[in-house]
Motif scaffolding. Structure first.
Motif, PDB file in Angstrom:
ATOM      1  N   MET A   1       0.852  -1.176   0.000  1.00  0.00           N
ATOM      2  CA  MET A   1       0.000   0.000   0.000  1.00  0.00           C
ATOM      3  C   MET A   1       0.899   1.239   0.000  1.00  0.00           C
ATOM      4  N   SER A   2       0.644   2.156  -0.902  1.00  0.00           N
ATOM      5  CA  SER A   2       1.459   3.361  -1.004  1.00  0.00           C
ATOM      6  C   SER A   2       1.051   4.378   0.060  1.00  0.00           C
ATOM      7  N   ASP A   3       1.898   5.400   0.208  1.00  0.00           N
ATOM      8  CA  ASP A   3       1.584   6.475   1.143  1.00  0.00           C
ATOM      9  C   ASP A   3       0.310   7.195   0.720  1.00  0.00           C
ATOM     10  N   PHE A   4       0.115   7.254  -0.595  1.00  0.00           N
ATOM     11  CA  PHE A   4      -1.065   7.900  -1.155  1.00  0.00           C
ATOM     12  C   PHE A   4      -2.332   7.220  -0.635  1.00  0.00           C
ATOM     13  N   THR A   5      -2.362   5.914  -0.676  1.00  0.00           N
ATOM     14  CA  THR A   5      -3.524   5.149  -0.217  1.00  0.00           C
ATOM     15  C   THR A   5      -3.704   5.297   1.291  1.00  0.00           C
ATOM     16  N   ALA A   6      -2.618   5.235   2.033  1.00  0.00           N
ATOM     17  CA  ALA A   6      -2.697   5.389   3.487  1.00  0.00           C
ATOM     18  C   ALA A   6      -3.225   6.776   3.859  1.00  0.00           C
ATOM     19  N   ASP A   7      -2.809   7.792   3.114  1.00  0.00           N
ATOM     20  CA  ASP A   7      -3.298   9.156   3.379  1.00  0.00           C
ATOM     21  C   ASP A   7      -4.796   9.245   3.123  1.00  0.00           C
TER      22      ASP A   7
ATOM     23  N   ILE B   1      -7.618  10.240   5.845  1.00  0.00           N
ATOM     24  CA  ILE B   1      -8.558  11.337   5.610  1.00  0.00           C
ATOM     25  C   ILE B   1      -9.993  10.849   5.769  1.00  0.00           C
ATOM     26  N   LEU B   2     -10.290   9.715   5.169  1.00  0.00           N
ATOM     27  CA  LEU B   2     -11.648   9.183   5.247  1.00  0.00           C
ATOM     28  C   LEU B   2     -12.026   8.839   6.683  1.00  0.00           C
ATOM     29  N   ASP B   3     -11.114   8.213   7.426  1.00  0.00           N
ATOM     30  CA  ASP B   3     -11.380   7.883   8.838  1.00  0.00           C
ATOM     31  C   ASP B   3     -11.638   9.138   9.665  1.00  0.00           C
ATOM     32  N   GLU B   4     -10.823  10.160   9.465  1.00  0.00           N
ATOM     33  CA  GLU B   4     -10.995  11.398  10.220  1.00  0.00           C
ATOM     34  C   GLU B   4     -12.320  12.078   9.886  1.00  0.00           C
TER      35      GLU B   4
ATOM     36  N   ALA C   1      -9.126  -1.310   2.769  1.00  0.00           N
ATOM     37  CA  ALA C   1      -8.187  -1.128   1.660  1.00  0.00           C
ATOM     38  C   ALA C   1      -8.898  -0.601   0.412  1.00  0.00           C
ATOM     39  N   GLN C   2     -10.196  -0.853   0.295  1.00  0.00           N
ATOM     40  CA  GLN C   2     -10.957  -0.369  -0.863  1.00  0.00           C
ATOM     41  C   GLN C   2     -11.555   1.021  -0.607  1.00  0.00           C
ATOM     42  N   HIS C   3     -11.107   1.690   0.439  1.00  0.00           N
ATOM     43  CA  HIS C   3     -11.587   3.023   0.810  1.00  0.00           C
ATOM     44  C   HIS C   3     -13.087   3.028   1.100  1.00  0.00           C
ATOM     45  N   VAL C   4     -13.515   2.044   1.846  1.00  0.00           N
ATOM     46  CA  VAL C   4     -14.914   1.977   2.257  1.00  0.00           C
ATOM     47  C   VAL C   4     -14.958   2.108   3.770  1.00  0.00           C
ATOM     48  N   ALA C   5     -15.610   3.144   4.229  1.00  0.00           N
ATOM     49  CA  ALA C   5     -15.823   3.344   5.664  1.00  0.00           C
ATOM     50  C   ALA C   5     -17.329   3.390   5.872  1.00  0.00           C
ATOM     51  N   SER C   6     -17.753   3.076   7.070  1.00  0.00           N
ATOM     52  CA  SER C   6     -19.188   3.119   7.320  1.00  0.00           C
ATOM     53  C   SER C   6     -19.466   3.773   8.666  1.00  0.00           C
ATOM     54  N   MET C   7     -20.656   4.342   8.740  1.00  0.00           N
ATOM     55  CA  MET C   7     -21.111   4.971   9.963  1.00  0.00           C
ATOM     56  C   MET C   7     -22.583   4.625  10.140  1.00  0.00           C
ATOM     57  N   GLY C   8     -22.948   4.263  11.332  1.00  0.00           N
ATOM     58  CA  GLY C   8     -24.341   3.962  11.629  1.00  0.00           C
ATOM     59  C   GLY C   8     -24.840   4.845  12.748  1.00  0.00           C
ATOM     60  N   VAL C   9     -26.117   5.155  12.695  1.00  0.00           N
ATOM     61  CA  VAL C   9     -26.773   5.927  13.750  1.00  0.00           C
ATOM     62  C   VAL C   9     -27.832   5.020  14.361  1.00  0.00           C
ATOM     63  N   ALA C  10     -27.829   4.905  15.670  1.00  0.00           N
ATOM     64  CA  ALA C  10     -28.799   4.038  16.344  1.00  0.00           C
ATOM     65  C   ALA C  10     -29.528   4.833  17.426  1.00  0.00           C
ATOM     66  N   PHE C  11     -30.807   4.492  17.601  1.00  0.00           N
ATOM     67  CA  PHE C  11     -31.626   5.095  18.652  1.00  0.00           C
ATOM     68  C   PHE C  11     -32.868   4.241  18.821  1.00  0.00           C
ATOM     69  N   GLU C  12     -33.645   4.532  19.856  1.00  0.00           N
ATOM     70  CA  GLU C  12     -34.869   3.781  20.123  1.00  0.00           C
ATOM     71  C   GLU C  12     -35.806   3.856  18.918  1.00  0.00           C
ATOM     72  N   GLN C  13     -36.485   2.758  18.631  1.00  0.00           N
ATOM     73  CA  GLN C  13     -37.345   2.677  17.448  1.00  0.00           C
ATOM     74  C   GLN C  13     -38.487   3.695  17.468  1.00  0.00           C
TER      75      GLN C  13
ATOM     76  N   ALA D   1      -6.836  18.154  -2.133  1.00  0.00           N
ATOM     77  CA  ALA D   1      -5.591  18.721  -1.612  1.00  0.00           C
ATOM     78  C   ALA D   1      -4.515  17.648  -1.508  1.00  0.00           C
ATOM     79  N   GLN D   2      -4.877  16.468  -1.042  1.00  0.00           N
ATOM     80  CA  GLN D   2      -3.907  15.378  -0.905  1.00  0.00           C
ATOM     81  C   GLN D   2      -3.425  14.905  -2.276  1.00  0.00           C
ATOM     82  N   THR D   3      -4.318  14.851  -3.242  1.00  0.00           N
ATOM     83  CA  THR D   3      -3.939  14.448  -4.597  1.00  0.00           C
ATOM     84  C   THR D   3      -2.962  15.457  -5.186  1.00  0.00           C
TER      85      THR D   3
END
Length: 176
Positions: free
Chosen positions: A1-7, A11-14, A55-67, A164-166
């Protein structure tokens, strides 16, 4: 994995983490603005869950609360039967019998036989009123508009940082 991919993963995680915190704040404010904080159960149940980028640049976020919070957000409710009495009794216990001005079946000022009877009568009164007033349900939209209108800010933040990173990556490869 290159530095480009790690960056890009960093970024996506942040940005997903930032968005999760921002969305939680927006939803909390919307719940309070719509007056859905009687017992604060909905506020306490609100949470987000973030999964880091792969590695495929897929991140996910879920929101949960009472139905019931999502049900309050819906535009059309068609009740064909009364809500469950046990749940309403639990609500009445939590709020307290003293916070209800009237106990069905008793005159004002007349004391009920016991606390359990009072709780049951109040719960049945609420259930019957909910069934009777079916067509007069007023939704308190707090989730859909709030959450989905905030996604564009997230997309803008990610694409701006990606661009900017690109640019930095292209500049560094041209120098070498």
């Amino acid at each position: 994995m290159s530095d480009f991919t790690a960056d890009f993963q960093r970024i996506l995680d942040e940005e997903v983490g930032n968005y999760a915190a921002r969305a939680l704040g927006l939803l909390t404010a919307a719940i309070q603005k719509k007056g859905l904080v009687l017992t604060e159960d909905l506020l306490k149940s609100l949470r987000t869950e973030v999964v880091a980028a792969s590695a495929q640049h897929v991140a996910s976020m879920g929101v949960a609360f009472e139905q019931y919070g999502r049900i309050r957000d819906m535009k059309g409710l068609n009740r064909t039967q009364a809500p469950p009495i046990e749940q309403i009794e639990a609500f009445v216990k939590k709020v307290g019998v003293g916070n209800f001005t009237y106990i069905p079946g008793y005159r004002f000022g007349q004391a009920p036989l016991s606390q359990a009877v009072a709780i049951n009568r109040i719960a049945w009164g609420i259930a019957r009123a909910k069934l009777r007033d079916n067509s007069q349900v007023k939704p308190k939209a707090w989730f859909a508009k709030t959450f989905y209108s905030s996604i564009n800010r997230f997309i803008d933040a990610v694409t701006t940082r990606y661009a900017a990173q690109t640019g930095q990556h292209i500049a560094s490869t041209l120098r070498t």
